[in-house]
Design a protein around this motif. Structure first.
Motif, PDB file in Angstrom:
ATOM      1  N   ASN A  36     -32.538 -51.298 -47.805  1.00 13.92           N
ATOM      2  CA  ASN A  36     -33.217 -52.284 -47.693  1.00 13.92           C
ATOM      3  C   ASN A  36     -32.408 -53.443 -48.733  1.00 13.92           C
ATOM      4  OD1 ASN A  36     -35.204 -51.836 -45.991  1.00 13.92           O
ATOM      5  ND2 ASN A  36     -36.776 -51.099 -47.535  1.00 13.92           N
ATOM      6  N   THR A  37     -32.121 -52.773 -49.711  1.00 15.29           N
ATOM      7  CA  THR A  37     -31.474 -53.487 -50.763  1.00 15.29           C
ATOM      8  C   THR A  37     -29.989 -54.155 -50.307  1.00 15.29           C
ATOM      9  OG1 THR A  37     -32.251 -52.332 -52.705  1.00 15.29           O
ATOM     10  CG2 THR A  37     -30.299 -53.338 -53.232  1.00 15.29           C
ATOM     11  N   ASP A  38     -29.250 -52.948 -49.569  1.00 19.17           N
ATOM     12  CA  ASP A  38     -28.189 -53.559 -48.982  1.00 19.17           C
ATOM     13  C   ASP A  38     -28.086 -54.555 -47.936  1.00 19.17           C
ATOM     14  OD1 ASP A  38     -26.974 -51.748 -50.490  1.00 19.17           O
ATOM     15  OD2 ASP A  38     -26.471 -50.082 -48.961  1.00 19.17           O
ATOM     16  N   ASN A  39     -29.264 -54.436 -47.144  1.00 18.43           N
ATOM     17  CA  ASN A  39     -29.558 -55.612 -46.317  1.00 18.43           C
ATOM     18  C   ASN A  39     -29.877 -56.931 -46.873  1.00 18.43           C
ATOM     19  OD1 ASN A  39     -29.510 -53.918 -43.785  1.00 18.43           O
ATOM     20  ND2 ASN A  39     -31.699 -53.361 -43.991  1.00 18.43           N
ATOM     21  N   LYS A  40     -30.495 -56.787 -47.947  1.00 17.82           N
ATOM     22  CA  LYS A  40     -30.829 -58.141 -48.709  1.00 17.82           C
ATOM     23  C   LYS A  40     -29.216 -58.809 -49.381  1.00 17.82           C
ATOM     24  CE  LYS A  40     -35.328 -57.379 -50.369  1.00 17.82           C
ATOM     25  NZ  LYS A  40     -36.127 -57.159 -51.437  1.00 17.82           N
ATOM     26  N   THR A  41     -28.433 -57.670 -50.007  1.00 19.05           N
ATOM     27  CA  THR A  41     -27.313 -58.046 -50.343  1.00 19.05           C
ATOM     28  C   THR A  41     -26.392 -58.725 -49.212  1.00 19.05           C
ATOM     29  OG1 THR A  41     -27.455 -56.400 -52.105  1.00 19.05           O
ATOM     30  CG2 THR A  41     -25.041 -57.291 -51.432  1.00 19.05           C
ATOM     31  N   LEU A  42     -26.472 -58.019 -48.122  1.00 21.42           N
ATOM     32  CA  LEU A  42     -25.819 -58.432 -46.932  1.00 21.42           C
ATOM     33  C   LEU A  42     -26.085 -59.911 -46.430  1.00 21.42           C
ATOM     34  CD1 LEU A  42     -23.865 -58.047 -44.577  1.00 21.42           C
ATOM     35  CD2 LEU A  42     -25.604 -56.745 -43.348  1.00 21.42           C
ATOM     36  N   GLU A  43     -27.554 -60.384 -46.339  1.00 25.81           N
ATOM     37  CA  GLU A  43     -27.953 -61.590 -46.004  1.00 25.81           C
ATOM     38  C   GLU A  43     -27.433 -62.513 -47.090  1.00 25.81           C
ATOM     39  OE1 GLU A  43     -29.346 -62.692 -43.443  1.00 25.81           O
ATOM     40  OE2 GLU A  43     -29.130 -60.559 -42.807  1.00 25.81           O
ATOM     41  N   THR A  44     -27.402 -61.999 -48.435  1.00 26.53           N
ATOM     42  CA  THR A  44     -26.963 -63.129 -49.499  1.00 26.53           C
ATOM     43  C   THR A  44     -25.278 -63.212 -49.421  1.00 26.53           C
ATOM     44  OG1 THR A  44     -28.724 -62.429 -51.058  1.00 26.53           O
ATOM     45  CG2 THR A  44     -26.941 -63.456 -51.923  1.00 26.53           C
ATOM     46  N   THR A  45     -24.845 -62.246 -48.877  1.00 25.20           N
ATOM     47  CA  THR A  45     -23.174 -62.238 -48.665  1.00 25.20           C
ATOM     48  C   THR A  45     -22.971 -63.450 -47.643  1.00 25.20           C
ATOM     49  OG1 THR A  45     -22.989 -60.238 -49.796  1.00 25.20           O
ATOM     50  CG2 THR A  45     -21.271 -60.954 -48.671  1.00 25.20           C
ATOM     51  N   LYS A  46     -23.675 -63.149 -46.567  1.00 24.87           N
ATOM     52  CA  LYS A  46     -23.527 -63.888 -45.434  1.00 24.87           C
ATOM     53  C   LYS A  46     -23.628 -65.401 -45.676  1.00 24.87           C
ATOM     54  CE  LYS A  46     -24.560 -60.803 -41.509  1.00 24.87           C
ATOM     55  NZ  LYS A  46     -25.542 -60.336 -40.621  1.00 24.87           N
ATOM     56  N   GLN A  47     -24.959 -65.612 -46.374  1.00 26.08           N
ATOM     57  CA  GLN A  47     -25.123 -67.024 -46.803  1.00 26.08           C
ATOM     58  C   GLN A  47     -23.953 -67.478 -47.629  1.00 26.08           C
ATOM     59  OE1 GLN A  47     -29.202 -67.662 -48.595  1.00 26.08           O
ATOM     60  NE2 GLN A  47     -28.630 -69.764 -49.080  1.00 26.08           N
ATOM     61  N   THR A  48     -23.491 -66.714 -48.703  1.00 27.14           N
ATOM     62  CA  THR A  48     -22.554 -67.227 -49.635  1.00 27.14           C
ATOM     63  C   THR A  48     -21.164 -67.557 -48.794  1.00 27.14           C
ATOM     64  OG1 THR A  48     -23.423 -65.756 -51.308  1.00 27.14           O
ATOM     65  CG2 THR A  48     -21.099 -66.774 -51.606  1.00 27.14           C
ATOM     66  N   TRP A  49     -20.940 -66.610 -47.853  1.00 30.49           N
ATOM     67  CA  TRP A  49     -19.804 -66.905 -47.025  1.00 30.49           C
ATOM     68  C   TRP A  49     -19.749 -68.222 -46.242  1.00 30.49           C
ATOM     69  CZ3 TRP A  49     -14.984 -66.326 -46.208  1.00 30.49           C
ATOM     70  CH2 TRP A  49     -14.380 -66.593 -44.856  1.00 30.49           C
ATOM     71  N   THR A  50     -21.121 -68.208 -45.620  1.00 35.78           N
ATOM     72  CA  THR A  50     -21.362 -69.647 -44.783  1.00 35.78           C
ATOM     73  C   THR A  50     -21.027 -70.779 -45.844  1.00 35.78           C
ATOM     74  OG1 THR A  50     -23.011 -68.449 -43.663  1.00 35.78           O
ATOM     75  CG2 THR A  50     -22.980 -70.633 -43.534  1.00 35.78           C
ATOM     76  N   GLU A  51     -21.564 -70.720 -46.841  1.00 37.57           N
ATOM     77  CA  GLU A  51     -21.364 -72.040 -47.931  1.00 37.57           C
ATOM     78  C   GLU A  51     -19.936 -72.002 -48.284  1.00 37.57           C
ATOM     79  OE1 GLU A  51     -23.967 -70.850 -51.039  1.00 37.57           O
ATOM     80  OE2 GLU A  51     -25.941 -71.729 -49.890  1.00 37.57           O
ATOM     81  N   THR A  52     -19.247 -71.175 -48.525  1.00 41.90           N
ATOM     82  CA  THR A  52     -17.860 -70.898 -48.943  1.00 41.90           C
ATOM     83  C   THR A  52     -17.113 -71.566 -47.664  1.00 41.90           C
ATOM     84  OG1 THR A  52     -18.203 -69.110 -50.185  1.00 41.90           O
ATOM     85  CG2 THR A  52     -15.880 -69.481 -49.905  1.00 41.90           C
TER      86      THR A  52
END
Length: 248
Positions: A36-52
Motif C-alpha cells: 500500500n505504501t509503495d502504491n502511494k509512492t508510485l502514484e506520487t512518483t507518477k504525478q511528479t513525473w507528469t509535472e516534470t
C-alpha cells in the motif's frame, strides 16, 4: 474425556492450520502495508513525473519565446543611438556639421541621464459632433469619432519608459540652405536623434544689401547670407540586449 485417535488427528491438523494461518497473517500484513505504501509512492512518483515532463516540454517553447523577445528588443534598439562615449557622439555630430558647411563656434554635450520617452500621438478634436449629434440617427458619426479616439486612448494610457539621453547644444554659423540640409540629414537618420530646437539670430541671413560697408572681404564672406544659431539636439539611447544564456 478420552479422545479417539481420529479426534486427535483432526485436532492436530486444526492446530497446524491455525499456526500456519497466524504465521501467514503475521508475515503478510507488513507486506500488504508495504505494498500500500509503495502504491502511494508510485502514484506520487507518477504525478511528479507528469509535472516534470510538462516542465521539460515547456523548455523549448520557453527558449523560443525568450529568443524571440531578445531579437525583437535588439531590433527595436537599432532605432536608438548606441550608448557610445562622448567623443564618439561628438564625432558623429561633427561629421554632419562639416558635411553641410556648418561652422561650429561651440559645442557642449551633457552627461547621460534618464528621461521618459513619451509616446507620440495626436489628440483628436471633433468640434462638429456636438452640433450634429442629434442628427446621428444610426450612430455612424459616433462610431467614426470612436475610431479616431481609439489610438489616442490606447497610447495615452501607456506608461512612458525611461531611456538614457544626452543633450548637445551647438552654437554655429551657417547659410540658410546649409542649415536646412543639416536638419534634413538629421531627419533622414533612422535613429532616435531629435533636433529639439533651432534658434536663429538673424532670420534674414544678412542679404548682401544689408552688409556693413566697412566690413573687410573676410568679414563679408563670413557674414553675408549667414547667421549665427543655436541648435539643441537630443540623443536617446538604450542598451543592446545580449544573447540569453539558455544552457546550450
Amino acid at each position: 474425556m478420552k479422545l479417539s485417535y481420529r479426534d486427535r488427528v483432526i485436532l492436530i491438523v486444526v492446530a497446524i492450520i491455525a499456526i500456519i494461518a497466524i504465521v501467514a497473517i503475521a508475515l503478510i500484513r507488513p507486506t500488504i502495508k508495504s505494498i500500500n505504501t509503495d502504491n502511494k509512492t508510485l502514484e506520487t512518483t507518477k504525478q511528479t513525473w507528469t509535472e516534470t515532463e510538462q516542465k521539460l516540454n515547456q523548455i523549448e517553447p520557453t527558449k523560443k519565446r525568450i529568443t524571440e523577445k531578445r531579437d525583437n528588443a535588439a531590433k527595436l534598439a537599432e532605432y536608438f543611438t548606441p550608448e557610445t562615449l562622448f567623443s564618439e557622439q561628438d564625432q558623429f555630430l561633427h561629421k554632419a556639421l562639416d558635411d553641410n558647411n556648418m561652422h561650429v563656434i561651440n559645442l557642449t554635450m551633457t552627461d547621460p541621464e534618464a528621461a521618459p520617452l513619451d509616446f507620440y500621438y495626436g489628440t483628436p478634436h471633433e468640434l462638429s459632433y456636438n452640433l450634429n449629434q442629434h442628427a446621428d440617427l444610426d450612430g455612424s458619426m459616433a462610431k467614426a469619432l470612436s475610431e479616431k479616439l481609439r489610438e489616442y486612448l490606447v497610447l495615452s494610457a501607456r506608461t512612458a519608459q525611461d531611456v538614457a539621453t544626452r543633450t548637445s547644444t551647438i552654437e554655429c554659423r551657417a547659410k540658410k540652405e546649409d542649415l536646412m540640409n543639416f536638419l534634413a540629414e538629421i531627419k533622414k537618420m533612422d535613429t532616435t536623434v531629435l533636433v529639439e530646437s533651432v534658434t536663429v539670430s538673424d532670420y534674414t541671413f544678412c542679404p548682401e544689401e544689408d552688409a556693413d560697408p566697412n566690413w573687410t572681404a573676410e568679414e563679408r564672406a563670413e557674414n553675408i547670407d549667414h547667421s549665427t544659431m543655436t541648435i539643441v539636439v537630443k540623443f536617446y539611447s538604450v542598451p543592446v540586449p545580449t544573447a540569453a544564456d539558455l544552457g546550450e
